[in-house]
Design a protein around this motif. Structure first.
Motif, PDB file in Angstrom:
ATOM      1  N   GLY B  56     103.608  53.456  56.449  1.00  0.00           N
ATOM      2  CA  GLY B  56     103.740  54.894  56.285  1.00  0.00           C
ATOM      3  C   GLY B  56     102.481  55.011  55.090  1.00  0.00           C
ATOM      4  O   GLY B  56     102.287  55.681  54.671  1.00  0.00           O
ATOM      5  N   ILE B  57     103.236  53.534  54.389  1.00  0.00           N
ATOM      6  CA  ILE B  57     102.337  53.578  53.062  1.00  0.00           C
ATOM      7  C   ILE B  57     100.903  53.646  52.925  1.00  0.00           C
ATOM      8  O   ILE B  57     100.080  54.299  52.115  1.00  0.00           O
ATOM      9  N   GLY B  58     100.065  52.796  54.185  1.00  0.00           N
ATOM     10  CA  GLY B  58      99.128  53.117  54.004  1.00  0.00           C
ATOM     11  C   GLY B  58      98.581  54.398  54.497  1.00  0.00           C
ATOM     12  O   GLY B  58      97.284  54.572  53.569  1.00  0.00           O
ATOM     13  N   SER B  59      98.973  54.772  54.988  1.00  0.00           N
ATOM     14  CA  SER B  59      98.799  55.719  55.512  1.00  0.00           C
ATOM     15  C   SER B  59      98.840  56.780  54.628  1.00  0.00           C
ATOM     16  O   SER B  59      98.214  58.219  54.675  1.00  0.00           O
ATOM     17  N   LEU B  60      99.810  56.912  54.040  1.00  0.00           N
ATOM     18  CA  LEU B  60      99.402  57.968  52.733  1.00  0.00           C
ATOM     19  C   LEU B  60      98.670  58.141  52.218  1.00  0.00           C
ATOM     20  O   LEU B  60      98.330  59.183  51.331  1.00  0.00           O
ATOM     21  N   MET B  61      98.125  56.390  51.211  1.00  0.00           N
ATOM     22  CA  MET B  61      97.434  55.983  50.536  1.00  0.00           C
ATOM     23  C   MET B  61      95.760  56.281  50.950  1.00  0.00           C
ATOM     24  O   MET B  61      95.161  57.132  50.223  1.00  0.00           O
ATOM     25  N   PHE B  62      95.978  56.309  52.777  1.00  0.00           N
ATOM     26  CA  PHE B  62      95.232  57.215  53.372  1.00  0.00           C
ATOM     27  C   PHE B  62      94.455  58.159  52.780  1.00  0.00           C
ATOM     28  O   PHE B  62      93.367  58.743  52.871  1.00  0.00           O
ATOM     29  N   LEU B  63      95.456  59.325  53.156  1.00  0.00           N
ATOM     30  CA  LEU B  63      95.369  60.713  52.831  1.00  0.00           C
ATOM     31  C   LEU B  63      95.153  61.195  51.955  1.00  0.00           C
ATOM     32  O   LEU B  63      94.508  61.948  51.117  1.00  0.00           O
ATOM     33  N   TYR B  64      95.667  59.785  51.290  1.00  0.00           N
ATOM     34  CA  TYR B  64      95.555  60.395  49.282  1.00  0.00           C
ATOM     35  C   TYR B  64      93.854  60.465  48.639  1.00  0.00           C
ATOM     36  O   TYR B  64      93.121  61.425  48.165  1.00  0.00           O
ATOM     37  N   LEU B 124      98.569  53.494  68.550  1.00  0.00           N
ATOM     38  CA  LEU B 124      97.075  53.094  68.154  1.00  0.00           C
ATOM     39  C   LEU B 124      96.535  53.832  69.334  1.00  0.00           C
ATOM     40  O   LEU B 124      94.814  53.299  69.570  1.00  0.00           O
ATOM     41  N   MET B 125      97.107  54.858  70.255  1.00  0.00           N
ATOM     42  CA  MET B 125      95.993  55.011  71.419  1.00  0.00           C
ATOM     43  C   MET B 125      94.810  56.104  70.467  1.00  0.00           C
ATOM     44  O   MET B 125      93.636  55.865  71.462  1.00  0.00           O
ATOM     45  N   LEU B 126      95.864  56.742  69.888  1.00  0.00           N
ATOM     46  CA  LEU B 126      94.787  57.680  69.129  1.00  0.00           C
ATOM     47  C   LEU B 126      93.674  57.506  68.500  1.00  0.00           C
ATOM     48  O   LEU B 126      92.143  57.712  68.609  1.00  0.00           O
ATOM     49  N   GLY B 127      93.497  56.245  67.995  1.00  0.00           N
ATOM     50  CA  GLY B 127      92.488  55.751  67.426  1.00  0.00           C
ATOM     51  C   GLY B 127      91.047  54.930  68.193  1.00  0.00           C
ATOM     52  O   GLY B 127      90.309  55.216  67.770  1.00  0.00           O
ATOM     53  N   ALA B 128      91.939  54.722  69.599  1.00  0.00           N
ATOM     54  CA  ALA B 128      90.869  54.637  70.732  1.00  0.00           C
ATOM     55  C   ALA B 128      89.756  55.896  71.062  1.00  0.00           C
ATOM     56  O   ALA B 128      88.911  55.975  71.721  1.00  0.00           O
ATOM     57  N   TYR B 129      90.217  56.865  70.531  1.00  0.00           N
ATOM     58  CA  TYR B 129      89.920  58.076  71.174  1.00  0.00           C
ATOM     59  C   TYR B 129      89.331  58.837  70.839  1.00  0.00           C
ATOM     60  O   TYR B 129      88.579  60.291  71.084  1.00  0.00           O
ATOM     61  N   VAL B 130      89.211  58.256  68.704  1.00  0.00           N
ATOM     62  CA  VAL B 130      88.453  59.901  68.503  1.00  0.00           C
ATOM     63  C   VAL B 130      87.413  58.610  67.778  1.00  0.00           C
ATOM     64  O   VAL B 130      87.327  57.807  67.081  1.00  0.00           O
ATOM     65  N   ALA B 131      86.136  59.727  67.530  1.00  0.00           N
ATOM     66  CA  ALA B 131      85.226  58.476  67.034  1.00  0.00           C
ATOM     67  C   ALA B 131      84.903  58.086  66.116  1.00  0.00           C
ATOM     68  O   ALA B 131      84.842  57.419  64.663  1.00  0.00           O
ATOM     69  N   ASP B 132      85.292  59.777  64.724  1.00  0.00           N
ATOM     70  CA  ASP B 132      84.985  59.886  63.184  1.00  0.00           C
ATOM     71  C   ASP B 132      85.541  59.390  62.468  1.00  0.00           C
ATOM     72  O   ASP B 132      87.029  59.719  62.758  1.00  0.00           O
ATOM     73  N   PRO B 133      85.304  58.105  61.694  1.00  0.00           N
ATOM     74  CA  PRO B 133      86.270  57.322  61.226  1.00  0.00           C
ATOM     75  C   PRO B 133      87.172  58.566  60.413  1.00  0.00           C
ATOM     76  O   PRO B 133      88.261  57.861  60.069  1.00  0.00           O
ATOM     77  N   LEU B 134      86.846  59.264  59.729  1.00  0.00           N
ATOM     78  CA  LEU B 134      87.059  59.840  58.554  1.00  0.00           C
ATOM     79  C   LEU B 134      88.380  60.927  59.833  1.00  0.00           C
ATOM     80  O   LEU B 134      89.590  60.690  58.915  1.00  0.00           O
ATOM     81  N   LYS B 135      88.000  61.904  60.822  1.00  0.00           N
ATOM     82  CA  LYS B 135      89.286  62.113  61.495  1.00  0.00           C
ATOM     83  C   LYS B 135      89.992  61.811  61.843  1.00  0.00           C
ATOM     84  O   LYS B 135      91.193  62.137  62.062  1.00  0.00           O
ATOM     85  N   ARG B 136      89.780  60.138  62.316  1.00  0.00           N
ATOM     86  CA  ARG B 136      91.085  59.288  63.014  1.00  0.00           C
ATOM     87  C   ARG B 136      91.991  58.424  62.247  1.00  0.00           C
ATOM     88  O   ARG B 136      92.610  59.093  62.826  1.00  0.00           O
ATOM     89  N   GLY B 137      90.945  58.497  61.116  1.00  0.00           N
ATOM     90  CA  GLY B 137      91.909  57.838  60.157  1.00  0.00           C
ATOM     91  C   GLY B 137      93.411  59.126  59.534  1.00  0.00           C
ATOM     92  O   GLY B 137      94.518  58.988  59.445  1.00  0.00           O
TER      93      GLY B 137
END
Lengths: 50, 224
Positions: B56-64, B124-137
């Motif tokens: 959750g913390i990593g996700s929030l920081m990545f979105l920011y 984790l599955m979502l990470g395997a299906y989206v190629a673009d790193p920014l979109k996936r993140g």
């Protein structure tokens, strides 16, 4: 199954999952290292960029 | 250096935790020896909560910040969180069968813990299906935040809904609590399993960093 069997099964599951995960992680690291070496060899063979 | 210290300390702590769980802690009067599952089942659950809160913390920081290091932290923590949640659920089932006489029941705590694991498996599955790193993140960050929001709900489940799962023994109401020796065994196991989480997270992040470097080099070679 006796209570003791359930206890042994539970701890075995814990350590088996841990073992499987660390093995997978190690295999992945080795695969990356191998591909990195192949890439370096490929770059060396190709020479400087055109 | 830190990895080396953790690499030595973690197995030692796990051996100590096993000694406390099997030899030091007294046998519980009602359930007998099968209750010793508790000393690894509960810390595995707590560690899965910690891992998902880190997501959750990593996700929030990545979105920011859109800094990939936060995405890497969240992704690796989610993977290890799923590992600990799986250990927690499986050990719980093996404890439930001799005590409740069923492998599984759709109790609030059990259902929410399964849901938590499934949310992060889908992450984790979502990470395997989206190629673009920014979109996936970004997509993963949204799922990661949703999953992290399930953690407090899961923690409170045995306080809000009194169903099959036992009442909390730590931070519970009157009449809850443990034998002091059992507290010690639980504390040692919790420290050992948290150390294991930190060690695995650091190792996994190093593997992920190498993987990103490889992807970058492969793209460079392809563009030459």
């Amino acid at each position: 199954m006796t209570n003791l069997n359930f206890l042994v099964a539970a701890y075995s599951v814990f350590f088996l999952l841990l073992f499987a995960y660390t093995m997978w992680m190690g295999a992945r690291q080795k695969d990356i290292e191998r591909r990195m070496k192949d890439l370096e060899r490929h770059i060396d063979a190709a020479g400087p960029p055109r | 250096m830190t990895d080396r210290i953790l690499g030595i300390l973690t197995p030692l702590a796990l051996v100590a935790a096993l000694w406390f769980a099997f030899i030091y802690a007294p046998t519980e009067a009602t359930m007998g020896t099968v209750q010793r599952i508790f000393y690894f089942h509960v810390p595995a659950g707590i560690t899965s909560y910690v891992a998902f809160i880190v997501v959750g913390i990593g996700s929030l920081m990545f979105l920011y910040s859109h800094d990939p290091k936060w995405d890497r932290l969240a992704y690796c923590s989610a993977e290890i969180g799923v590992l600990f949640a799986s250990m927690n659920i499986t050990m719980g089932m093996l404890w439930a069968k001799p005590v409740w006489l069923v492998w599984w029941t759709w109790d609030a705590r059990l259902t929410l813990q399964l849901l938590l694991a499934l949310i992060f498996i889908s992450y984790l599955m979502l990470g395997a299906y989206v190629a673009d790193p920014l979109k996936r993140g970004s997509l993963q960050a949204v799922v990661g935040l949703l999953g992290a929001a399930d953690v407090p709900l899961n923690y409170m489940a045995i306080r809000w809904w009194r169903t099959q799962h036992p009442e909390p023994v730590i931070g519970g109401g009157e009449g809850s609590g443990l034998d002091p020796d059992m507290y010690v065994a639980l504390g040692v196991a919790a420290v050992a399993i948290l150390l294991l989480y930190v060690y695995l997270l650091r190792r996994r992040m190093a593997v992920e960093a190498s993987s990103e470097k490889l992807r970058y080099l492969e793209q460079m070679v392809a563009s030459r």
